[in-house]
Design a protein around this motif. Structure first.
Motif, PDB file in Angstrom:
ATOM      1  N   HIS A 152     -62.075 -95.408   5.563  1.00 26.84           N
ATOM      2  CA  HIS A 152     -60.950 -96.282   5.217  1.00 26.84           C
ATOM      3  C   HIS A 152     -59.760 -95.491   4.663  1.00 26.84           C
ATOM      4  O   HIS A 152     -58.859 -96.082   4.060  1.00 26.84           O
ATOM      5  N   PHE A 153     -59.746 -94.173   4.862  1.00 29.60           N
ATOM      6  CA  PHE A 153     -58.671 -93.360   4.306  1.00 29.60           C
ATOM      7  C   PHE A 153     -57.303 -93.806   4.814  1.00 29.60           C
ATOM      8  O   PHE A 153     -56.344 -93.930   4.044  1.00 29.60           O
ATOM      9  N   ARG A 154     -57.172 -93.993   6.135  1.00 27.83           N
ATOM     10  CA  ARG A 154     -55.867 -94.363   6.699  1.00 27.83           C
ATOM     11  C   ARG A 154     -55.416 -95.715   6.156  1.00 27.83           C
ATOM     12  O   ARG A 154     -54.237 -95.877   5.797  1.00 27.83           O
ATOM     13  N   GLU A 155     -56.319 -96.683   6.067  1.00 28.01           N
ATOM     14  CA  GLU A 155     -55.959 -97.999   5.531  1.00 28.01           C
ATOM     15  C   GLU A 155     -55.549 -97.897   4.062  1.00 28.01           C
ATOM     16  O   GLU A 155     -54.581 -98.547   3.633  1.00 28.01           O
ATOM     17  N   ASP A 156     -56.282 -97.083   3.301  1.00 22.60           N
ATOM     18  CA  ASP A 156     -55.947 -96.927   1.881  1.00 22.60           C
ATOM     19  C   ASP A 156     -54.578 -96.274   1.711  1.00 22.60           C
ATOM     20  O   ASP A 156     -53.815 -96.625   0.798  1.00 22.60           O
ATOM     21  N   LEU A 157     -54.253 -95.310   2.583  1.00 25.92           N
ATOM     22  CA  LEU A 157     -52.963 -94.641   2.512  1.00 25.92           C
ATOM     23  C   LEU A 157     -51.823 -95.623   2.786  1.00 25.92           C
ATOM     24  O   LEU A 157     -50.804 -95.638   2.077  1.00 25.92           O
ATOM     25  N   ILE A 158     -51.994 -96.452   3.789  1.00 25.83           N
ATOM     26  CA  ILE A 158     -50.959 -97.443   4.130  1.00 25.83           C
ATOM     27  C   ILE A 158     -50.765 -98.428   2.977  1.00 25.83           C
ATOM     28  O   ILE A 158     -49.633 -98.764   2.604  1.00 25.83           O
ATOM     29  N   HIS A 159     -51.875 -98.869   2.383  1.00 28.63           N
ATOM     30  CA  HIS A 159     -51.782 -99.831   1.273  1.00 28.63           C
ATOM     31  C   HIS A 159     -51.077 -99.197   0.072  1.00 28.63           C
ATOM     32  O   HIS A 159     -50.228 -99.829  -0.576  1.00 28.63           O
ATOM     33  N   ALA A 160     -51.407 -97.925  -0.239  1.00 27.16           N
ATOM     34  CA  ALA A 160     -50.779 -97.244  -1.371  1.00 27.16           C
ATOM     35  C   ALA A 160     -49.287 -97.045  -1.141  1.00 27.16           C
ATOM     36  O   ALA A 160     -48.472 -97.193  -2.067  1.00 27.16           O
ATOM     37  N   LEU A 161     -48.916 -96.726   0.104  1.00 24.74           N
ATOM     38  CA  LEU A 161     -47.502 -96.537   0.417  1.00 24.74           C
ATOM     39  C   LEU A 161     -46.738 -97.857   0.306  1.00 24.74           C
ATOM     40  O   LEU A 161     -45.595 -97.881  -0.160  1.00 24.74           O
ATOM     41  N   GLU A 162     -47.358 -98.927   0.738  1.00 21.40           N
ATOM     42  CA  GLU A 162     -46.692-100.225   0.651  1.00 21.40           C
ATOM     43  C   GLU A 162     -46.346-100.558  -0.792  1.00 21.40           C
ATOM     44  O   GLU A 162     -45.245-101.028  -1.099  1.00 21.40           O
ATOM     45  N   GLN A 163     -47.264-100.296  -1.694  1.00 24.17           N
ATOM     46  CA  GLN A 163     -47.011-100.577  -3.108  1.00 24.17           C
ATOM     47  C   GLN A 163     -45.935 -99.651  -3.674  1.00 24.17           C
ATOM     48  O   GLN A 163     -45.081-100.082  -4.455  1.00 24.17           O
ATOM     49  N   ALA A 164     -45.974 -98.373  -3.282  1.00 25.22           N
ATOM     50  CA  ALA A 164     -45.001 -97.416  -3.813  1.00 25.22           C
ATOM     51  C   ALA A 164     -43.606 -97.688  -3.274  1.00 25.22           C
ATOM     52  O   ALA A 164     -42.608 -97.572  -3.999  1.00 25.22           O
ATOM     53  N   ILE A 165     -43.511 -98.060  -2.004  1.00 22.04           N
ATOM     54  CA  ILE A 165     -42.210 -98.230  -1.371  1.00 22.04           C
ATOM     55  C   ILE A 165     -41.502 -99.496  -1.857  1.00 22.04           C
ATOM     56  O   ILE A 165     -40.275 -99.583  -1.840  1.00 22.04           O
ATOM     57  N   SER A 166     -42.265-100.480  -2.312  1.00 22.04           N
ATOM     58  CA  SER A 166     -41.644-101.732  -2.751  1.00 22.04           C
ATOM     59  C   SER A 166     -40.605-101.478  -3.843  1.00 22.04           C
ATOM     60  O   SER A 166     -39.609-102.219  -3.942  1.00 22.04           O
ATOM     61  N   ALA A 167     -40.794-100.454  -4.648  1.00 23.70           N
ATOM     62  CA  ALA A 167     -39.830-100.127  -5.699  1.00 23.70           C
ATOM     63  C   ALA A 167     -39.040 -98.857  -5.365  1.00 23.70           C
ATOM     64  O   ALA A 167     -38.211 -98.430  -6.171  1.00 23.70           O
ATOM     65  N   ARG A 168     -39.307 -98.263  -4.175  1.00 23.75           N
ATOM     66  CA  ARG A 168     -38.648 -97.009  -3.804  1.00 23.75           C
ATOM     67  C   ARG A 168     -38.254 -97.075  -2.331  1.00 23.75           C
ATOM     68  O   ARG A 168     -38.920 -96.511  -1.467  1.00 23.75           O
ATOM     69  N   PRO A 169     -37.173 -97.756  -2.001  1.00 21.10           N
ATOM     70  CA  PRO A 169     -36.786 -97.926  -0.587  1.00 21.10           C
ATOM     71  C   PRO A 169     -36.486 -96.597   0.114  1.00 21.10           C
ATOM     72  O   PRO A 169     -36.470 -96.543   1.356  1.00 21.10           O
ATOM     73  N   LEU A 170     -36.256 -95.530  -0.649  1.00 22.08           N
ATOM     74  CA  LEU A 170     -36.002 -94.222  -0.033  1.00 22.08           C
ATOM     75  C   LEU A 170     -37.141 -93.801   0.881  1.00 22.08           C
ATOM     76  O   LEU A 170     -36.933 -93.113   1.889  1.00 22.08           O
ATOM     77  N   PHE A 171     -38.374 -94.259   0.568  1.00 27.25           N
ATOM     78  CA  PHE A 171     -39.546 -93.798   1.301  1.00 27.25           C
ATOM     79  C   PHE A 171     -39.923 -94.705   2.469  1.00 27.25           C
ATOM     80  O   PHE A 171     -40.991 -94.535   3.068  1.00 27.25           O
ATOM     81  N   THR A 172     -39.075 -95.651   2.811  1.00 27.07           N
ATOM     82  CA  THR A 172     -39.381 -96.571   3.911  1.00 27.07           C
ATOM     83  C   THR A 172     -39.657 -95.844   5.223  1.00 27.07           C
ATOM     84  O   THR A 172     -40.600 -96.196   5.948  1.00 27.07           O
ATOM     85  N   PRO A 173     -38.865 -94.816   5.618  1.00 26.91           N
ATOM     86  CA  PRO A 173     -39.180 -94.106   6.867  1.00 26.91           C
ATOM     87  C   PRO A 173     -40.570 -93.476   6.861  1.00 26.91           C
ATOM     88  O   PRO A 173     -41.169 -93.288   7.925  1.00 26.91           O
ATOM     89  N   MET A 174     -41.090 -93.160   5.682  1.00 29.88           N
ATOM     90  CA  MET A 174     -42.430 -92.557   5.605  1.00 29.88           C
ATOM     91  C   MET A 174     -43.480 -93.557   6.093  1.00 29.88           C
ATOM     92  O   MET A 174     -44.418 -93.191   6.811  1.00 29.88           O
ATOM     93  N   MET A 175     -43.325 -94.812   5.714  1.00 20.29           N
ATOM     94  CA  MET A 175     -44.251 -95.835   6.184  1.00 20.29           C
ATOM     95  C   MET A 175     -44.162 -96.000   7.698  1.00 20.29           C
ATOM     96  O   MET A 175     -45.175 -96.148   8.401  1.00 20.29           O
ATOM     97  N   ASP A 176     -42.949 -95.937   8.218  1.00 14.85           N
ATOM     98  CA  ASP A 176     -42.740 -96.051   9.666  1.00 14.85           C
ATOM     99  C   ASP A 176     -43.498 -94.947  10.396  1.00 14.85           C
ATOM    100  O   ASP A 176     -44.127 -95.170  11.428  1.00 14.85           O
ATOM    101  N   TYR A 177     -43.469 -93.746   9.832  1.00 18.54           N
ATOM    102  CA  TYR A 177     -44.149 -92.614  10.465  1.00 18.54           C
ATOM    103  C   TYR A 177     -45.673 -92.770  10.375  1.00 18.54           C
ATOM    104  O   TYR A 177     -46.401 -92.489  11.340  1.00 18.54           O
TER     105      TYR A 177
END
Length: 517
Positions: free
Chosen positions: A447-472
C-alpha cells in the motif's frame, strides 16, 4: 703461450688482494661507525645486531638480526640494507636506498609487521631541537632514534622519492580513535603499498592493493544518525550492544597528484613543489590540488558478515585539473552501486546495482571566503529511472578531513543554493518508500503508493505550491518532475525527517518550485 696466462693470474691475484684489503678496511670502518652509533644513543635506548658486512657495490652495508630498544618501543628486522648512507651538514641522514626485511615494531599505540619495505632517496631530518654545538654523529644518531620510535610527528618529517612495502599488518590497542571519538580502528592489512613523491621527487603517487580495515563503532553514536540510515544499515540485534563491528575492504586504490607531464610545461619544477606540499600536509594537498583517483571493489560491512548491512562500489574514477579560467574542474564516475540492508531484510523490487551509474561534474573557484562551486550530477538506475541534481555550493576553506571539529563546522557552513532535482521514471516513486520504511511488512509495502498519494493530498491542501507533485505521482509515465530548493546546509540535509510525516519533509526541505513536463 704461458706468459699471457701468467699476467692474467697475477692481475687477478692483485685485484683480489686489493679487494680483500678494501673489504677489511670497510669492515673496520663499519664496525667503528656502529660502535659510535651505539655509544651516542639517547639514554635508555639500545641497538644490537648479529652481524654486519659492507656492501661495496652500493656503498653501504647489510646488517642481520637488528634490534632497537627504547623505554617504550621495540623494533626488529631480520635484515637491513643501507645504500650509500651519508651524514649531511645539518645532522640529517641521506640514503640512496634502505631495505628492511621481516620488520616488526611494538609500541604502546601500534604493533606493525612488514614482510619487506624499500625506500629510495630517503632523507631523515635532524631533530628540531638539535643542539648546534653537538657533533654530527650524535645529532644523526638522535635523528635515527627518533624515527625508530615511530612517533607520527617524526615519521611525517621523513622525505623519500619512493617507498614500496609488502605484507603490511597493523594492530592497534582497544579504543584507538579514528577520525571520530565514536569510531575505533583495531586492525589493518595491506598486500602492497607504493608511495612516490613524499617531499622528494617529480610526482606524487599512491598505489595500494588489497587493503582491509577492521573497526568498531559505538552503538550510542547511531542514535544521532538520520532514522533512514539507522534503520537500513544498523543490524537490529546490535543496536543495544556496546559496539558495532565494521569491516572495510578495497581491492585497488590509485591516486596521483598533479597533471600528467605531457599536459603541462616545466612539469618537473611544478610537481617538485607538489611533492613538498604533499609532505607538509597530505590531506590539504588532496583537498585542493589537481590530480586523479580511482578505486576498484570497495566494500563496507556494518555488523557481522551473516546479518550485517553491506555497501559495495565496483568502480570509482575521479579526475581534477585546472582549466583556462583558473577554476578547478572535477569529473567523477561511480559505477556498480550495491546495497544489502541489515538483518536479512531485502528490497521487494529488483534493482540492477551492477549497471547503476552516477556521474558528476564540478567547477570550483577559491577566494578568501572559501570555495564557490557549480555542481551537476546524474544517477541512472536501469529499469527504475534517472535522477539529476544541479546546484551551486559554497564550501568553507578549511579542510573537513583534519579534525572532528572541522567536520562539524563544515557541515554547518557548507551551503547549497539554487538547487534543482529532476526525476524521470515511474518506478522511482516505488523505490523511495522501500528505502524510507525498510522495516515495513509485505502487507504494508503493498500500500506504499496509496499511502503516498493520501499523504500528499493532506500536505497539498495547505500548500498549493506542491500541486504539480500530485499530478506527477498520479501519472508519472513518460513525464519529468523538477523540484527547486532554497538554501540548505549539509547539516540541514542530514537532519531532514525523511521517515517522518510528508508535510514535515516538505516544510524542512525549503522547496521553492515544483514543475512537471
Amino acid at each position: 703461450m704461458k706468459r699471457p696466462w701468467l699476467t692474467t693470474s697475477l692481475t687477478a691475484l692483485i685485484l683480489c688482494a686489493a679487494g680483500i684489503g678494501l673489504y677489511r678496511e670497510a669492515s673496520h670502518a663499519l664496525t667503528h661507525i656502529l660502535t659510535r652509533f651505539q655509544e651516542t644513543l639517547p639514554a635508555g635506548s639500545h641497538f644490537t645486531y648479529r652481524s654486519a658486512s659492507p656492501s661495496l657495490l652500493i656503498g653501504g652495508a647489510t646488517l642481520h638480526d637488528v634490534t632497537f630498544h627504547s623505554p617504550t618501543i621495540t623494533f626488529h628486522a631480520a635484515q637491513v640494507r643501507l645504500g650509500h648512507p651519508h651524514f649531511l651538514h645539518d645532522g640529517s641522514i641521506g640514503m640512496a636506498s634502505l631495505q628492511l626485511d621481516s620488520a616488526d615494531y611494538r609500541g604502546p599505540s601500534l604493533n606493525l609487521h612488514a614482510a619487506k619495505a624499500i625506500f629510495r632517496h630517503l632523507l631523515i631530518p635532524s631533530p628540531p631541537k638539535a643542539a648546534l654545538h653537538t657533533d654530527l654523529t650524535t645529532v644523526s644518531t638522535h635523528s635515527l632514534a627518533a624515527i625508530l620510535s615511530f612517533n607520527p610527528q617524526h615519521l611525517s618529517s621523513l622525505r623519500f622519492g619512493r617507498t614500496h612495502v609488502e605484507g603490511l599488518d597493523f594492530t592497534f590497542p582497544p579504543q584507538q580513535p579514528f577520525f571520530s571519538p565514536a569510531l575505533h580502528l583495531t586492525h589493518i592489512t595491506v598486500e602492497t603499498l607504493t608511495l612516490e613523491g613524499y617531499g622528494v621527487g617529480s610526482r606524487v603517487l599512491t598505489d595500494i592493493k588489497n587493503v582491509s580495515l577492521s573497526l568498531s563503532l559505538s552503538s550510542k553514536s547511531t542514535s544521532t544518525w538520520p532514522t533512514l540510515l539507522s534503520d537500513m544499515l544498523c543490524p537490529p540485534d546490535m543496536t543495544n550492544s556496546a559496539a558495532i563491528p565494521l569491516t572495510l575492504t578495497l581491492e585497488r586504490f590509485y591516486a596521483r597528484n598533479g597533471h600528467h607531464h605531457w599536459l603541462q610545461s616545466n612539469s618537473s619544477h611544478i610537481e617538485e613543489a607538489l611533492s613538498q606540499a604533499f609532505q607538509r600536509d597530505p590531506l590539504q594537498n588532496l583537498w585542493e590540488s589537481p590530480g586523479s583517483l580511482w578505486l576498484h571493489h570497495l566494500a563496507l560491512t556494518i555488523g557481522n558478515p551473516e546479518n550485517g548491512s553491506v555497501f559495495r562500489l565496483d568502480h570509482l574514477n575521479l579526475t581534477r585539473k585546472n582549466d583556462l579560467s583558473a577554476a578547478l574542474h572535477t569529473e567523477g564516475e561511480l559505477q556498480g552501486i550495491h546495497l544489502r540492508p541489515a538483518g536479512g531484510r531485502h528490497f521487494t523490487m529488483s534493482i540492477n546495482g551492477q549497471k547503476t551509474l552516477l556521474q558528476f561534474i564540478e567547477n570550483s573557484h577559491k577566494d578568501d571566503k572559501g570555495w564557490d562551486n557549480a555542481f551537476t550530477s546524474h544517477l541512472t538506475v536501469p529499469s527504475l529511472g534517472h535522477v539529476a541534481l544541479d546546484a551551486h555550493t559554497h564550501l568553507p576553506a578549511k579542510n573537513p578531513l583534519h579534525t572532528a571539529m572541522d567536520r562539524e563546522s563544515f557541515a554547518q557552513n557548507a551551503l547549497m543554493t539554487n538547487a534543482t532535482i529532476t526525476l524521470k521514471g515511474e518506478r522511482l516513486l516505488d523505490l523511495w518508500p522501500h528505502l524510507a520504511h525498510i522495516n515495513a511488512s509485505v502487507e504494508e509495502r503493498a500500500h506504499f503508493r496509496e499511502d503516498l498519494i493520501h499523504a500528499l493530498e493532506q500536505a497539498i491542501s495547505a500548500r498549493p505550491l506542491f500541486t504539480p507533485m500530485m499530478d506527477y505521482v498520479l501519472t508519472p509515465k513518460d513525464r519529468t518532475l523538477t523540484v527547486g530548493f532554497g538554501t540548505l546546509s549539509i547539516d540541514d540535509l542530514i537532519h531532514l525527517p525523511l521517515t517522518g510525516p510528508t508535510n514535515a519533509v516538505l516544510d524542512r526541505a525549503h522547496i521553492t518550485s515544483v514543475t512537471v513536463h
